[in-house]
Design a protein around this motif. Structure first.
Motif, PDB file in Angstrom:
ATOM      1  N   PRO A 149      -1.295   3.154 -10.506  1.00  0.00           N
ATOM      2  CA  PRO A 149      -0.853   2.314 -11.631  1.00  0.00           C
ATOM      3  C   PRO A 149      -1.995   1.488 -12.187  1.00  0.00           C
ATOM      4  CG  PRO A 149      -0.120   1.385  -9.546  1.00  0.00           C
ATOM      5  CD  PRO A 149      -0.706   2.724  -9.225  1.00  0.00           C
ATOM      6  N   GLU A 150      -1.865   1.116 -13.441  1.00  0.00           N
ATOM      7  CA  GLU A 150      -2.901   0.299 -14.079  1.00  0.00           C
ATOM      8  C   GLU A 150      -2.848  -1.137 -13.576  1.00  0.00           C
ATOM      9  OE1 GLU A 150      -4.093  -1.411 -18.522  1.00  0.00           O
ATOM     10  OE2 GLU A 150      -2.551   0.137 -18.286  1.00  0.00           O
ATOM     11  N   VAL A 151      -1.646  -1.650 -13.388  1.00  0.00           N
ATOM     12  CA  VAL A 151      -1.475  -3.027 -12.956  1.00  0.00           C
ATOM     13  C   VAL A 151      -0.311  -3.081 -11.971  1.00  0.00           C
ATOM     14  CG1 VAL A 151       0.034  -3.520 -14.921  1.00  0.00           C
ATOM     15  CG2 VAL A 151      -1.087  -5.411 -13.729  1.00  0.00           C
ATOM     16  N   VAL A 152      -0.397  -3.991 -11.007  1.00  0.00           N
ATOM     17  CA  VAL A 152       0.663  -4.212 -10.039  1.00  0.00           C
ATOM     18  C   VAL A 152       1.106  -5.667 -10.158  1.00  0.00           C
ATOM     19  CG1 VAL A 152       1.250  -4.340  -7.601  1.00  0.00           C
ATOM     20  CG2 VAL A 152      -0.109  -2.430  -8.435  1.00  0.00           C
ATOM     21  N   ILE A 153       2.399  -5.879 -10.434  1.00  0.00           N
ATOM     22  CA  ILE A 153       2.962  -7.212 -10.579  1.00  0.00           C
ATOM     23  C   ILE A 153       3.811  -7.481  -9.348  1.00  0.00           C
ATOM     24  CG2 ILE A 153       4.348  -8.717 -12.050  1.00  0.00           C
ATOM     25  CD1 ILE A 153       3.762  -6.795 -14.356  1.00  0.00           C
ATOM     26  N   ILE A 154       3.399  -8.416  -8.534  1.00  0.00           N
ATOM     27  CA  ILE A 154       4.022  -8.596  -7.221  1.00  0.00           C
ATOM     28  C   ILE A 154       4.289 -10.067  -6.950  1.00  0.00           C
ATOM     29  CG2 ILE A 154       3.026  -6.532  -6.175  1.00  0.00           C
ATOM     30  CD1 ILE A 154       0.788  -8.186  -5.099  1.00  0.00           C
ATOM     31  N   ASP A 155       5.101 -10.294  -5.923  1.00  0.00           N
ATOM     32  CA  ASP A 155       5.385 -11.647  -5.453  1.00  0.00           C
ATOM     33  C   ASP A 155       4.202 -12.147  -4.631  1.00  0.00           C
ATOM     34  OD1 ASP A 155       6.700 -13.959  -5.072  1.00  0.00           O
ATOM     35  OD2 ASP A 155       8.208 -13.179  -3.684  1.00  0.00           O
ATOM     36  N   LYS A 156       4.157 -13.448  -4.400  1.00  0.00           N
ATOM     37  CA  LYS A 156       3.002 -14.040  -3.725  1.00  0.00           C
ATOM     38  C   LYS A 156       2.867 -13.580  -2.282  1.00  0.00           C
ATOM     39  CE  LYS A 156       5.561 -18.247  -2.522  1.00  0.00           C
ATOM     40  NZ  LYS A 156       5.588 -19.731  -2.649  1.00  0.00           N
ATOM     41  N   ILE A 158       0.838  -1.201   0.000  1.00  0.00           N
ATOM     42  CA  ILE A 158       0.000   0.000   0.000  1.00  0.00           C
ATOM     43  C   ILE A 158       0.874   1.252   0.000  1.00  0.00           C
ATOM     44  CG2 ILE A 158      -1.720   1.288   1.318  1.00  0.00           C
ATOM     45  CD1 ILE A 158      -2.859  -1.343   2.288  1.00  0.00           C
ATOM     46  N   LYS A 159       1.941   1.231   0.778  1.00  0.00           N
ATOM     47  CA  LYS A 159       2.843   2.381   0.820  1.00  0.00           C
ATOM     48  C   LYS A 159       3.504   2.615  -0.532  1.00  0.00           C
ATOM     49  CE  LYS A 159       6.548   1.830   3.233  1.00  0.00           C
ATOM     50  NZ  LYS A 159       7.473   1.715   4.385  1.00  0.00           N
ATOM     51  N   GLN A 160       3.867   1.554  -1.229  1.00  0.00           N
ATOM     52  CA  GLN A 160       4.509   1.695  -2.526  1.00  0.00           C
ATOM     53  C   GLN A 160       3.536   2.209  -3.573  1.00  0.00           C
ATOM     54  OE1 GLN A 160       6.003  -2.281  -3.037  1.00  0.00           O
ATOM     55  NE2 GLN A 160       7.935  -1.845  -2.004  1.00  0.00           N
ATOM     56  N   VAL A 161       2.305   1.742  -3.536  1.00  0.00           N
ATOM     57  CA  VAL A 161       1.302   2.221  -4.493  1.00  0.00           C
ATOM     58  C   VAL A 161       0.993   3.700  -4.250  1.00  0.00           C
ATOM     59  CG1 VAL A 161      -1.086   1.965  -5.261  1.00  0.00           C
ATOM     60  CG2 VAL A 161       0.312  -0.064  -4.844  1.00  0.00           C
ATOM     61  N   GLU A 162       0.878   4.092  -2.983  1.00  0.00           N
ATOM     62  CA  GLU A 162       0.615   5.495  -2.680  1.00  0.00           C
ATOM     63  C   GLU A 162       1.812   6.379  -3.069  1.00  0.00           C
ATOM     64  OE1 GLU A 162      -2.115   6.899  -1.759  1.00  0.00           O
ATOM     65  OE2 GLU A 162      -3.251   5.028  -1.561  1.00  0.00           O
ATOM     66  N   ALA A 163       3.027   5.856  -2.919  1.00  0.00           N
ATOM     67  CA  ALA A 163       4.209   6.601  -3.347  1.00  0.00           C
ATOM     68  C   ALA A 163       4.210   6.784  -4.861  1.00  0.00           C
ATOM     69  CB  ALA A 163       5.479   5.886  -2.895  1.00  0.00           C
ATOM     70  N   TYR A 164       3.748   5.765  -5.591  1.00  0.00           N
ATOM     71  CA  TYR A 164       3.622   5.880  -7.045  1.00  0.00           C
ATOM     72  C   TYR A 164       2.613   6.965  -7.411  1.00  0.00           C
ATOM     73  CZ  TYR A 164       2.649   4.567 -11.894  1.00  0.00           C
ATOM     74  OH  TYR A 164       2.472   4.580 -13.266  1.00  0.00           O
ATOM     75  N   TYR A 199      -7.521  -3.683  -1.233  1.00  0.00           N
ATOM     76  CA  TYR A 199      -7.064  -2.308  -1.495  1.00  0.00           C
ATOM     77  C   TYR A 199      -6.916  -2.055  -2.997  1.00  0.00           C
ATOM     78  CZ  TYR A 199      -3.716   1.506  -1.972  1.00  0.00           C
ATOM     79  OH  TYR A 199      -3.068   2.651  -2.369  1.00  0.00           O
ATOM     80  N   LEU A 200      -6.317  -3.001  -3.709  1.00  0.00           N
ATOM     81  CA  LEU A 200      -6.145  -2.850  -5.153  1.00  0.00           C
ATOM     82  C   LEU A 200      -7.495  -2.826  -5.872  1.00  0.00           C
ATOM     83  CD1 LEU A 200      -3.111  -5.250  -5.756  1.00  0.00           C
ATOM     84  CD2 LEU A 200      -3.080  -2.757  -5.570  1.00  0.00           C
ATOM     85  N   LYS A 201      -8.405  -3.668  -5.428  1.00  0.00           N
ATOM     86  CA  LYS A 201      -9.734  -3.696  -6.044  1.00  0.00           C
ATOM     87  C   LYS A 201     -10.481  -2.399  -5.785  1.00  0.00           C
ATOM     88  CE  LYS A 201     -13.943  -6.502  -6.276  1.00  0.00           C
ATOM     89  NZ  LYS A 201     -14.640  -7.721  -5.763  1.00  0.00           N
ATOM     90  N   GLN A 202     -10.318  -1.830  -4.607  1.00  0.00           N
ATOM     91  CA  GLN A 202     -10.982  -0.576  -4.268  1.00  0.00           C
ATOM     92  C   GLN A 202     -10.520   0.561  -5.176  1.00  0.00           C
ATOM     93  OE1 GLN A 202     -10.235   0.668  -0.259  1.00  0.00           O
ATOM     94  NE2 GLN A 202     -11.322   2.607  -0.477  1.00  0.00           N
ATOM     95  N   HIS A 203      -9.254   0.552  -5.555  1.00  0.00           N
ATOM     96  CA  HIS A 203      -8.709   1.613  -6.401  1.00  0.00           C
ATOM     97  C   HIS A 203      -8.640   1.202  -7.867  1.00  0.00           C
ATOM     98  CE1 HIS A 203      -7.288   2.778  -2.360  1.00  0.00           C
ATOM     99  NE2 HIS A 203      -7.347   4.002  -2.812  1.00  0.00           N
ATOM    100  N   GLU A 204      -9.315   0.100  -8.218  1.00  0.00           N
ATOM    101  CA  GLU A 204      -9.416  -0.363  -9.601  1.00  0.00           C
ATOM    102  C   GLU A 204      -8.042  -0.592 -10.216  1.00  0.00           C
ATOM    103  OE1 GLU A 204     -11.825   2.438 -11.673  1.00  0.00           O
ATOM    104  OE2 GLU A 204     -13.669   1.884 -10.625  1.00  0.00           O
ATOM    105  N   ILE A 205      -7.154  -1.216  -9.452  1.00  0.00           N
ATOM    106  CA  ILE A 205      -5.815  -1.570  -9.917  1.00  0.00           C
ATOM    107  C   ILE A 205      -5.792  -3.070 -10.181  1.00  0.00           C
ATOM    108  CG2 ILE A 205      -3.353  -1.572  -9.375  1.00  0.00           C
ATOM    109  CD1 ILE A 205      -3.908   0.705  -7.414  1.00  0.00           C
TER     110      ILE A 205
END
Length: 213
Positions: free
Chosen positions: A81-88, A67-73, A98-104
């Protein structure tokens, strides 16, 4: 003494390195090293450029970094961002909500048992490419450790070590910027040369050949 009085086998913030007393053991559970010593950093990457979002000398759960990284972006780019590619490890229910709420769009393994869904060849290729992008950040860590000794920081104080780590990431970003600049410069020169010769009324192939040589 406290361990002896209390009959305990461990203590908080124990010193494991006299030269660097701020270093703590961090259990990672890897095959080659169950315990590592040093800073634990949370890094995000956009367009090949790395950014340190978290630097801690104590163990912590990396999933809280998302969440902190997305808000920093959002603060940097002005939008999510349109898409977030992350580790499991980042795919917790709270992070997914959180990602669904912001349509990411979330790119990672879904929770629960694997779904038996039929994907088109385009969807399979897209999924493979997006998950392959995740390897770039692992490669960035490998570049820092192998080429710039990111895993061998030997400074005396914690602040100096943090500055050293930040400088290594900064240098790697400079190298990436230099590569991008040279690529754009080469494409621009190539387009200018091609446009210049083809715009002449009398085209001379020998001039073009001499420039390419």
């Amino acid at each position: 003494m406290a361990m002896h009085r209390n009959k305990e086998h461990s203590t908080a913030d124990r010193i494991v390195n006299i030269y660097q007393p701020y270093v703590r053991p961090i259990v990672r559970g890897k095959d080659n090293a169950q315990v590592e010593f040093g800073a634990k950093i949370g890094v995000s990457m956009v367009d090949g450029y790395a950014r340190i979002d978290t630097l801690s000398w104590d163990a912590y759960n990396e999933s809280t970094d998302l969440i902190k990284q997305v808000e920093a972006y959002k603060d940097l780019k002005g939008c999510y961002p349109e898409v977030v590619i992350i580790d499991k490890i980042y795919g917790t229910r709270d992070n997914r909500a959180y990602l669904k709420q912001h349509e990411i769009r979330f790119c990672g393994k879904p929770l629960g048992r694997p779904r038996k869904e039929i994907l088109t060849p385009y969807q399979k290729l897209k999924q493979k490419i997006e998950r392959g992008v995740r390897n770039q950040i692992e490669g960035k860590f490998g570049q820092g450790k192998n080429a710039y000794e990111l895993s061998k920081v030997r400074t005396r104080t914690a602040k100096t070590s943090e500055s050293w780590i930040a400088c290594i990431v900064f240098i790697m970003n400079l190298i990436k910027f230099n590569q991008d600049f040279l690529h754009i410069f080469y494409i621009g020169i190539k387009n200018w040369i091609t446009g210049y010769f083809f715009s002449q009324s009398r085209f001379d192939w020998r001039n073009l050949y001499s420039i390419r040589v």
